[in-house]
Design a protein around this motif. Structure first.
Motif: not given
Length: 259
Positions: A215-221, A189-193, A158-160
């Protein structure tokens, strides 16, 4: 047994159509995972504009596997059409190491990259370079997603949030027609915890959406990236396939002139 370049074109198209079947399955699974029943939003203490997200279910790993099927078919379609170009330009070419030349984003193909399409004509190379420049973002995503999928999971999460508002489309004496309008989603987008706080001060309805991490990418798609990759392959095929007919006509014209 040799395979004609026309059959390779057909196979590139079939592979793309096969990806569409997997995309439908993927979107169906995503829709299920994004349902309200998979999470709840509760009031934050002493703050009416803040809500706390509580997840009941995590996004299923199956999403990663189905997305991998999509990416595999999209990249294979590009590789097939690359083989078609090489075999068209040189019917006796060795296709063992031929693949679509992704290269580096924003840079022209170097000698090593061009070895992926060894034997193509200058016109074909120019076409591929123009395609790489025009569709650099989508091609880069396909390459990165494919490289990770071959070795590691494309992790779903879940990212955004997407905000929604009601818009009056038509107002009559006894009825009012409303539509729900999604608001723009941030590109990054960033991780929703579980337990994270969400801001509701904009008074919009909110829905949680799923993205995938490289991996090696601080974002989400999110799904818009999947759409971009799919549309990129469609446009690449639409740009390359006419090349064969044009090249044939030019070859026939040159032959008549020299006769």
């Amino acid at each position: 047994m040799s395979t004609s370049y026309t059959l390779r074109i057909d196979c590139a198209l079939l592979r793309y159509y096969h990806a569409q079947d997997h995309i439908k399955i993927l979107y169906d699974h995503i829709k299920q995972a994004e349902k309200l029943e998979n999470y709840q939003i509760v009031d934050a203490e002493n703050n009416g504009d803040k809500k706390i997200i509580k997840f009941k279910n995590n996004p299923p790993v199956l999403l990663s596997l189905v997305l991998g099927d999509v990416i595999h078919s999209l990249r294979s379609s590009l590789d097939y059409i690359a083989c078609a170009i090489v075999s068209f330009c040189n019917s006796g070419a060795d296709l063992a190491h031929i693949q679509f030349p992704f290269g580096e984003k924003g840079k022209a193909l170097n000698c090593k990259n061009r070895s992926c399409i060894k034997g193509v004509s200058d016109a074909a190379l120019d076409l591929i370079e123009s395609i790489r420049e025009k569709h650099s973002e989508g091609l880069s995503l396909i390459c990165n997603f494919s490289n990770q999928d071959k070795h590691r999971l494309l992790l779903p999460a879940y990212t955004h949030c997407i905000g929604y508002k009601f818009q009056v489309d038509e107002k009559k004496e006894t009825t009012t027609m409303l539509s729900v309008q999604p608001q723009r989603v941030l590109d990054h987008k960033t991780l929703i915890k579980d337990g994270d706080t969400i801001d509701f001060s904009d008074q919009l309805m909110k829905a949680i959406r799923i993205g995938f991490q490289l991996e090696n990418d601080d974002g989400y798609y999110g799904t818009e990236s999947i759409y971009l990759m799919n549309d990129t392959v469609r446009q690449v095929l639409n740009s390359i396939i006419p090349f064969f007919s044009i090249a044939m006509l030019e070859s026939e014209t040159d032959s008549k002139k020299s006769a």
